[in-house]
Design a protein around this motif. Structure first.
Motif, short mmCIF file in Angstrom:
data_model
loop_
_atom_site.label_atom_id
_atom_site.label_comp_id
_atom_site.label_asym_id
_atom_site.label_seq_id
_atom_site.Cartn_x
_atom_site.Cartn_y
_atom_site.Cartn_z
N ARG A 9 0.83 -1.21 0.00
CA ARG A 9 0.00 0.00 0.00
C ARG A 9 0.86 1.26 0.00
N LYS A 12 2.28 1.89 -3.43
CA LYS A 12 1.29 2.40 -4.37
C LYS A 12 0.99 3.87 -4.10
N ILE A 13 0.96 4.27 -2.82
CA ILE A 13 0.71 5.67 -2.47
C ILE A 13 1.87 6.53 -2.97
N GLY A 16 1.74 6.63 -6.73
CA GLY A 16 0.51 7.20 -7.26
C GLY A 16 -0.28 6.23 -8.11
N SER A 17 -0.10 4.93 -7.87
CA SER A 17 -0.83 3.93 -8.65
C SER A 17 -1.93 3.32 -7.80
N TYR A 18 -2.82 2.59 -8.45
CA TYR A 18 -3.96 1.96 -7.77
C TYR A 18 -4.00 0.49 -8.14
N ASN A 20 -5.57 -3.69 -6.37
CA ASN A 20 -6.38 -4.41 -5.38
C ASN A 20 -6.07 -3.95 -3.97
N ARG A 22 -5.07 -0.95 -3.14
CA ARG A 22 -5.49 0.45 -2.97
C ARG A 22 -6.54 0.80 -4.02
N PRO A 23 -7.79 0.35 -3.81
CA PRO A 23 -8.83 0.63 -4.79
C PRO A 23 -9.21 2.11 -4.80
N GLN A 24 -9.57 2.62 -5.98
CA GLN A 24 -9.94 4.04 -6.10
C GLN A 24 -11.31 4.30 -5.52
N HIS A 25 -12.26 3.41 -5.79
CA HIS A 25 -13.63 3.59 -5.30
C HIS A 25 -13.94 2.48 -4.31
#
Length: 40
Positions: A9, A12-13, A16-18, A20, A22-25
């Motif tokens: 996580r 990804k932060i 700046g990627s997304y 499973n 770190r889902p966007q919605h």
């Protein structure tokens, strides 16, 4: 397992990627529909 790891996580932060991790919605919770009553 830190800022340079794409699979974590924090990684990804920092990148700046997304995905499973770190889902966007966030998934919206819905109550299950009640089962229909059997007809006698």
């Amino acid at each position: 397992m830190g800022k340079g790891d794409k699979k974590s996580r924090k990684g990804k932060i920092s990148m700046g990627s997304y995905g499973n991790t770190r889902p966007q919605h966030p998934k919206k919770w819905t109550a299950p529909k009640p089962a229909p009553k059997p007809v006698d």
